[in-house]
Every structure is written in structure tokens, then in C-alpha cells.
Design a protein around this motif. Structure first.
Motif, PDB file in Angstrom:
ATOM      1  N   ARG A 119       0.883  -1.115   0.146  1.00 32.86           N
ATOM      2  CA  ARG A 119       0.029  -0.122   0.007  1.00 32.86           C
ATOM      3  C   ARG A 119       0.944   1.200   0.021  1.00 32.86           C
ATOM      4  O   ARG A 119       1.182   1.867   1.102  1.00 32.86           O
ATOM      5  CB  ARG A 119      -0.823  -0.093   1.325  1.00 32.86           C
ATOM      6  CG  ARG A 119      -1.883  -1.118   1.420  1.00 32.86           C
ATOM      7  CD  ARG A 119      -2.712  -1.201   2.717  1.00 32.86           C
ATOM      8  NE  ARG A 119      -3.922  -2.378   2.608  1.00 32.86           N
ATOM      9  CZ  ARG A 119      -3.547  -3.341   2.674  1.00 32.86           C
ATOM     10  NH1 ARG A 119      -2.334  -3.853   3.160  1.00 32.86           N
ATOM     11  NH2 ARG A 119      -4.633  -4.392   3.007  1.00 32.86           N
ATOM     12  N   TRP A 120       1.304   1.707  -1.071  1.00 37.63           N
ATOM     13  CA  TRP A 120       2.517   2.559  -1.239  1.00 37.63           C
ATOM     14  C   TRP A 120       2.048   3.836  -0.912  1.00 37.63           C
ATOM     15  O   TRP A 120       2.773   4.652  -0.253  1.00 37.63           O
ATOM     16  CB  TRP A 120       3.074   2.474  -2.754  1.00 37.63           C
ATOM     17  CG  TRP A 120       3.777   1.176  -2.815  1.00 37.63           C
ATOM     18  CD1 TRP A 120       3.121   0.168  -3.724  1.00 37.63           C
ATOM     19  CD2 TRP A 120       4.997   0.764  -2.113  1.00 37.63           C
ATOM     20  NE1 TRP A 120       4.089  -0.847  -3.663  1.00 37.63           N
ATOM     21  CE2 TRP A 120       5.069  -0.684  -2.752  1.00 37.63           C
ATOM     22  CE3 TRP A 120       5.966   1.201  -1.328  1.00 37.63           C
ATOM     23  CZ2 TRP A 120       6.205  -1.479  -2.445  1.00 37.63           C
ATOM     24  CZ3 TRP A 120       6.824   0.392  -1.096  1.00 37.63           C
ATOM     25  CH2 TRP A 120       7.126  -1.047  -1.471  1.00 37.63           C
ATOM     26  N   VAL A 121       1.078   4.499  -1.327  1.00 42.79           N
ATOM     27  CA  VAL A 121       0.531   5.732  -0.930  1.00 42.79           C
ATOM     28  C   VAL A 121       0.199   5.826   0.350  1.00 42.79           C
ATOM     29  O   VAL A 121       0.482   6.826   0.991  1.00 42.79           O
ATOM     30  CB  VAL A 121      -0.721   6.126  -1.919  1.00 42.79           C
ATOM     31  CG1 VAL A 121      -1.451   7.574  -1.489  1.00 42.79           C
ATOM     32  CG2 VAL A 121      -0.345   5.768  -3.421  1.00 42.79           C
ATOM     33  N   SER A 122      -0.385   4.754   0.965  1.00 42.77           N
ATOM     34  CA  SER A 122      -0.670   4.934   2.416  1.00 42.77           C
ATOM     35  C   SER A 122       0.838   4.803   3.115  1.00 42.77           C
ATOM     36  O   SER A 122       0.883   5.749   4.104  1.00 42.77           O
ATOM     37  CB  SER A 122      -1.424   3.835   2.856  1.00 42.77           C
ATOM     38  OG  SER A 122      -2.630   3.829   2.378  1.00 42.77           O
ATOM     39  N   ALA A 123       1.819   4.045   2.732  1.00 43.33           N
ATOM     40  CA  ALA A 123       2.923   4.104   3.119  1.00 43.33           C
ATOM     41  C   ALA A 123       3.716   5.608   3.278  1.00 43.33           C
ATOM     42  O   ALA A 123       4.295   6.124   4.342  1.00 43.33           O
ATOM     43  CB  ALA A 123       3.736   3.194   2.723  1.00 43.33           C
ATOM     44  N   GLY A 124       3.607   5.872   2.118  1.00 43.98           N
ATOM     45  CA  GLY A 124       4.254   7.513   1.975  1.00 43.98           C
ATOM     46  C   GLY A 124       3.601   8.335   2.813  1.00 43.98           C
ATOM     47  O   GLY A 124       4.266   9.361   3.552  1.00 43.98           O
ATOM     48  N   ALA A 125       2.355   8.404   2.773  1.00 43.53           N
ATOM     49  CA  ALA A 125       1.445   9.531   3.864  1.00 43.53           C
ATOM     50  C   ALA A 125       1.728   9.298   5.184  1.00 43.53           C
ATOM     51  O   ALA A 125       1.956  10.165   5.947  1.00 43.53           O
ATOM     52  CB  ALA A 125      -0.075   9.235   3.502  1.00 43.53           C
ATOM     53  N   LEU A 126       1.992   8.020   5.608  1.00 48.43           N
ATOM     54  CA  LEU A 126       2.247   7.886   7.056  1.00 48.43           C
ATOM     55  C   LEU A 126       3.660   8.428   7.507  1.00 48.43           C
ATOM     56  O   LEU A 126       3.890   8.843   8.702  1.00 48.43           O
ATOM     57  CB  LEU A 126       1.905   6.352   7.367  1.00 48.43           C
ATOM     58  CG  LEU A 126       0.478   5.769   7.176  1.00 48.43           C
ATOM     59  CD1 LEU A 126       0.320   4.393   7.463  1.00 48.43           C
ATOM     60  CD2 LEU A 126      -0.295   6.520   8.557  1.00 48.43           C
ATOM     61  N   ALA A 127       4.590   7.929   6.459  1.00 48.12           N
ATOM     62  CA  ALA A 127       5.930   8.335   6.720  1.00 48.12           C
ATOM     63  C   ALA A 127       5.795   9.856   6.795  1.00 48.12           C
ATOM     64  O   ALA A 127       6.570  10.445   7.333  1.00 48.12           O
ATOM     65  CB  ALA A 127       6.675   7.824   5.380  1.00 48.12           C
ATOM     66  N   LEU A 128       5.117  10.643   5.750  1.00 49.14           N
ATOM     67  CA  LEU A 128       5.183  11.991   5.984  1.00 49.14           C
ATOM     68  C   LEU A 128       4.766  12.556   7.375  1.00 49.14           C
ATOM     69  O   LEU A 128       5.536  13.595   7.893  1.00 49.14           O
ATOM     70  CB  LEU A 128       4.034  12.551   4.749  1.00 49.14           C
ATOM     71  CG  LEU A 128       4.005  14.095   4.676  1.00 49.14           C
ATOM     72  CD1 LEU A 128       3.174  14.244   3.433  1.00 49.14           C
ATOM     73  CD2 LEU A 128       2.955  14.656   5.728  1.00 49.14           C
ATOM     74  N   PHE A 129       3.562  12.142   7.982  1.00 50.83           N
ATOM     75  CA  PHE A 129       3.316  12.399   9.277  1.00 50.83           C
ATOM     76  C   PHE A 129       4.396  12.085  10.181  1.00 50.83           C
ATOM     77  O   PHE A 129       4.363  12.705  11.118  1.00 50.83           O
ATOM     78  CB  PHE A 129       1.701  11.835   9.517  1.00 50.83           C
ATOM     79  CG  PHE A 129       0.713  12.566   8.810  1.00 50.83           C
ATOM     80  CD1 PHE A 129       0.304  13.899   9.007  1.00 50.83           C
ATOM     81  CD2 PHE A 129      -0.165  11.687   7.762  1.00 50.83           C
ATOM     82  CE1 PHE A 129      -0.527  14.381   8.460  1.00 50.83           C
ATOM     83  CE2 PHE A 129      -1.223  12.522   7.123  1.00 50.83           C
ATOM     84  CZ  PHE A 129      -1.338  13.845   7.440  1.00 50.83           C
ATOM     85  N   ALA A 130       4.874  10.915   9.928  1.00 46.26           N
ATOM     86  CA  ALA A 130       5.988  10.555  11.086  1.00 46.26           C
ATOM     87  C   ALA A 130       7.342  11.571  11.009  1.00 46.26           C
ATOM     88  O   ALA A 130       7.727  11.820  11.913  1.00 46.26           O
ATOM     89  CB  ALA A 130       6.564   9.198  10.846  1.00 46.26           C
ATOM     90  N   GLY A 131       7.430  12.122   9.831  1.00 45.87           N
ATOM     91  CA  GLY A 131       8.591  13.083   9.654  1.00 45.87           C
ATOM     92  C   GLY A 131       8.085  14.349  10.497  1.00 45.87           C
ATOM     93  O   GLY A 131       8.909  15.051  10.587  1.00 45.87           O
ATOM     94  N   LEU A 132       6.730  14.671  10.825  1.00 46.71           N
ATOM     95  CA  LEU A 132       6.178  15.887  11.371  1.00 46.71           C
ATOM     96  C   LEU A 132       6.167  15.647  12.839  1.00 46.71           C
ATOM     97  O   LEU A 132       5.745  16.354  13.429  1.00 46.71           O
ATOM     98  CB  LEU A 132       4.877  16.210  10.734  1.00 46.71           C
ATOM     99  CG  LEU A 132       4.931  16.773   9.385  1.00 46.71           C
ATOM    100  CD1 LEU A 132       3.397  16.821   9.118  1.00 46.71           C
ATOM    101  CD2 LEU A 132       5.612  18.075   9.373  1.00 46.71           C
ATOM    102  N   THR A 133       6.571  14.141  13.391  1.00 46.40           N
ATOM    103  CA  THR A 133       6.573  14.044  14.602  1.00 46.40           C
ATOM    104  C   THR A 133       7.854  14.122  15.333  1.00 46.40           C
ATOM    105  O   THR A 133       7.920  14.632  16.467  1.00 46.40           O
ATOM    106  CB  THR A 133       5.803  12.605  14.786  1.00 46.40           C
ATOM    107  OG1 THR A 133       4.771  12.587  14.027  1.00 46.40           O
ATOM    108  CG2 THR A 133       5.595  12.141  15.985  1.00 46.40           C
ATOM    109  N   ARG A 134       8.821  13.303  14.720  1.00 49.62           N
ATOM    110  CA  ARG A 134      10.308  13.276  15.220  1.00 49.62           C
ATOM    111  C   ARG A 134      11.463  13.388  14.201  1.00 49.62           C
ATOM    112  O   ARG A 134      11.111  13.132  13.009  1.00 49.62           O
ATOM    113  CB  ARG A 134      10.429  12.073  16.157  1.00 49.62           C
ATOM    114  CG  ARG A 134       9.493  12.018  17.354  1.00 49.62           C
ATOM    115  CD  ARG A 134       9.789  10.823  18.372  1.00 49.62           C
ATOM    116  NE  ARG A 134      11.346  10.876  18.943  1.00 49.62           N
ATOM    117  CZ  ARG A 134      11.427  11.776  19.893  1.00 49.62           C
ATOM    118  NH1 ARG A 134      10.488  12.442  20.484  1.00 49.62           N
ATOM    119  NH2 ARG A 134      12.902  11.640  20.232  1.00 49.62           N
ATOM    120  N   PRO A 135      12.540  13.813  14.668  1.00 46.64           N
ATOM    121  CA  PRO A 135      13.774  13.823  13.553  1.00 46.64           C
ATOM    122  C   PRO A 135      13.881  12.334  13.066  1.00 46.64           C
ATOM    123  O   PRO A 135      14.264  12.392  12.049  1.00 46.64           O
ATOM    124  CB  PRO A 135      14.693  14.441  14.449  1.00 46.64           C
ATOM    125  CG  PRO A 135      14.277  15.201  15.375  1.00 46.64           C
ATOM    126  CD  PRO A 135      12.769  14.641  15.847  1.00 46.64           C
TER     127      PRO A 135
END
Length: 409
Positions: free
Chosen positions: A177-193
Motif C-alpha cells: 500500500r504505497w500511497v498509505s506508506a508514504g502518507a504515514l511516513a510524511l506524518f512520522a516526519g512531522l513527529t520526530r527527527p
């Protein structure tokens, strides 16, 4: 409801029922930990809830939630502690929840952490269940719950939120599920370095998918045109050949946007360009030195007694991490998980940050627990229950002792 939506909607309750034992076990461990913290704190005349919601980093997140960025503390030694060091997703959620419900920002942070910890437990179960079955999934969740610093999962910190986003992003990669993976990674990148670890995992999975798709096309004798033209009749065939590459590529595109966007915004706000965030971290004495500062810290513990016991414990802990990682490699753990846990571990151990925080910085590296989860899953139920039960009690006691100490976790 469409024919497509019906099976999707039906799948969600089934997935929740499948994860229910893991979630119930996780909740039980966390309740035990909170009870121990309440008893220990009460005996010392402290508030357990204050320790969880209104000390150390929790205060910085709540301050960002209430007034936005722009607060800093200048210390006598010249260091500058700026709130720009704290990524925006957790305080953003705190503000949103407080505005909707009327909760205080501290209370909102606790609720977000509580819900995120359950989402993280579910995500860890989903990853382990997908790879090794439900029993290993339950064991993986329980092992994550009984970690010595598991009490942080119940604090108004960003570890639970980040682990939830990371776990579900990794699961999305594993299931294509590549789009979901990328979107969740985007939000993870807004959470911690350390969101960089999730980005690296998504990119690794996407590149691996490209290679496999390309190899499959070659093996099936996919034709290529040499005249440089594509006729209208061949356009659908070309689109079909490109389709397996488009979604992974979109996932790769989305994944780094959160971390990169915040870092660039900080650089613009400080006027220091793309490296401005590194200057903010330097004000907190945070940086990446390859583990030199940590090695000096451990060596200093070995020069006297009884601090030498702490030094030996740290060396043993690092050795255990290395053993778990190597075991994961030998067990052919998926590359995306190895990349994620490897980057998280490297950033935690090789940063010149406050050394007491390193154990909690390792919480998102849950794939390291999978070899132990497999061993527990293969053992007798009574033996596994005794191991997990004993670890839960030890974790609860240690967490209560740790949070009632003088320094931040």
C-alpha cells in the motif's frame, strides 16, 4: 455502499477482533505500570499524573500547542533551548483536541498519547502477524509493552505517536500500500527527527519493488520499442507496464515531505537556511558524532565503583541490541524493517544528546523485538506467560522509580 466498500468495511472489524488479544494484553500491562507509578508517586508525595503530562518535554509540547513557536530559554552557559527543536504534529493534535473538547493541553496530550499507544500496539501486531502469525504478533506487542522504559508510552511525549505512524507505514510497505506508506511516513516526519528512519524504509521498499517488477518483466519477455514512437493502440499497454511503478514512486515522493518541510521552515524562520534546524539542536547540545560522546559517557562510568555496574549494564544493553539486529538479519527479516530499526538505533546511540533519554529513543525500533517474539511464540504458553508477567512487574516498578527520579526520561 458499493460492492468494493462492503468487503473493506467488513475487513476492519475482523482485523480488530484478530488484534484484540494483543490490545487487551497491552492495556493490562500499561494499567499495571500506571498503578505502580501512582503508588510510588503517592508514597513520595508526588502526582503521578503530573509526571506523565506536565514535566520535561511534555511542557514544551503543551507550550507550542498553546501559543505556537517562538519560546526559548537561554542558559547561563550560553546554550539556547528553543521550542523549534520539537516537531509540530503532537502539539498540533493537542491543540485540535483541546479546542474541540475543552481539555487542557496537558490533558489533551495524555489522551493523544493513550490513543496513539493503542494504535502503535495494533500496528506492531499487524506487522508481526503479517510475517509470523497472530501468536508472534501478540508476543511482539507484549514485549514492547514490558520494555523497562515502557512507561513513556503513557506520557504526553511523541514516542507513542511516532511508533504508531512508523508501524503502520511499515505494514503498508509490506502489504504494497504505497500511497498509505508514504502518507504515514510524511506524518512520522512531522513527529520526530527520527522520521528519517521511516522515510528510508519506504524508499528501500519502493526501490526493491522497482527491481522485482523490472526483473519480472524481463523474465516474462516484456517487449520494448526501438523506434521511439508509441502508437495509440500501444498506449494502454504502456500504461499497464508503468502502473506497478507509479504507486511506489508516489509513496517515495510523499514520504520525506513532512520532515523536509519542517526542517526547511525552521531554517527560513531562523534565517539560517537549510541547516538552521541543526543549529537549533546544537543549542540543546544535540548532534550526531558517531557515538563518540556516548562511548566517553560509558567509559567514565567504568572508572569507579559502583558506577562501573551502570557502565557494564550499558555495554550489555548495546551488545543485546547488536545481537537482536544480527539475529533479525539471520532470520531473513524484511529489509524495510532492518533499515528502519537500524536507522533508529544508529541515531539513538550515535547522537550526543542527553544520555538518560537514549532508552526511550529506541522505543520505535520495535522490529528488534521480533526474534524474541518468535522465541516466545514457539514456547509453551505457561512459560511465555511467566516470562511476560515477570517482565511486566519489573517494568512497572522500574518505570515508577525512573519517573520519580531527578532527571527527564
Amino acid at each position: 455502499m458499493t460492492d468494493l466498500a462492503m468487503p473493506v468495511a467488513a475487513a476492519r472489524p475482523r482485523a480488530l477482533r484478530r488484534a484484540a488479544p494483543a490490545l487487551l494484553g497491552y492495556a493490562s500491562v500499561r494499567v499495571l505500570g500506571l498503578l505502580a507509578l501512582a503508588l510510588w508517586s503517592g508514597a513520595r508525595g508526588k502526582s503521578a499524573y503530573t509526571l506523565l503530562t506536565a514535566r520535561w518535554d511534555s511542557l514544551w509540547y503543551a507550550r507550542v500547542a498553546s501559543g505556537g513557536y517562538g519560546y526559548e530559554v537561554r542558559l547561563p552557559n550560553g546554550d539556547v533551548h528553543s521550542d523549534l527543536a520539537f516537531f509540530p504534529l503532537l502539539p498540533g493534535l493537542e491543540r485540535l483536541l483541546a479546542d474541540v473538547t475543552g481539555l487542557s493541553y496537558a490533558d489533551a496530550g495524555f489522551v493523544v498519547s493513550l490513543l496513539a499507544s493503542l494504535a502503535a500496539a495494533w500496528g506492531i501486531f499487524a506487522v508481526a502477524d503479517h510475517l509470523y502469525g497472530p501468536r508472534a504478533g501478540v508476543c511482539a506487542v507484549l514485549l514492547w509493552a514490558v520494555l523497562p522504559v515502557g512507561v513513556v508510552q503513557s506520557m504526553a511525549y511523541s514516542e507513542s505517536l511516532f511508533t504508531a505512524l512508523a508501524a503502520w507505514s511499515l505494514y503498508a510497505v509490506l502489504t504494497g500500500r504505497w500511497v498509505s506508506a508514504g502518507a504515514l511516513a510524511l506524518f512520522a516526519g512531522l513527529t520526530r527527527p527520527v522520521g528519517l528512519a521511516v522515510v528510508a524504509a519506504v524508499w528501500t521498499g519502493a526501490v526493491t519493488s522497482f527491481v522485482r517488477t523490472r526483473s519480472a518483466g524481463v523474465e516474462t519477455g516484456g517487449a520494448t520499442r526501438t523506434d521511439g514512437a508509441v502508437s495509440a493502440t500501444r498506449a494502454p499497454a504502456l500504461t499497464a507496464r508503468l502502473a506497478p511503478f507509479l504507486r511506489p514512486a508516489l509513496g517515495m515522493l510523499l514520504a520525506p515531505l513532512g520532515a523536509a518541510g519542517y526542517v526547511l521552515w525552521v531554517g527560513h524562520r531562523t534565517g539560517r537556511g537549510p541547516l538552521g534546524y541543526l543549529d537549533v539542536q546544537a543549542g540543546w547540545r544535540n548532534g550526531f558524532d558517531g557515538g563518540y560522546a556516548f562511548a566517553r559517557f560509558v567509559a567514565a562510568r567504568l572508572t569507579s565503583f559502583p558506577s562501573a555496574l551502570a557502565g557494564l549494564a550499558l555495554i550489555t544493553g548495546v551488545g543485546l541490541l547488536a545481537w537482536l539486529y544480527v539475529t533479525g538479519v539471520r532470520q531473513r527479516q524484511p529489509l524495510v524493517l532492518l533499515v528502519h530499526s537500524g536507522v533508529v538505533t544508529a541515531l539513538a546511540l550515535c547522537a550526543s544528546s542527553y544520555f538518560g533519554s537514549k532508552p526511550r529513543l529506541l522505543l520505535p525500533a520495535f522490529p528488534l523485538l521480533l526474534p524474541l517474539a518468535l522465541a516466545l511464540a514457539r514456547a509453551r504458553v505457561t512459560r511465555s506467560a511467566l516470562v511476560v508477567g515477570g517482565a511486566a512487574v519489573a517494568s512497572a516498578v522500574y518505570g515508577a522509580f525512573w519517573l520519580n527520579g531527578s532527571g527527564p526520561p
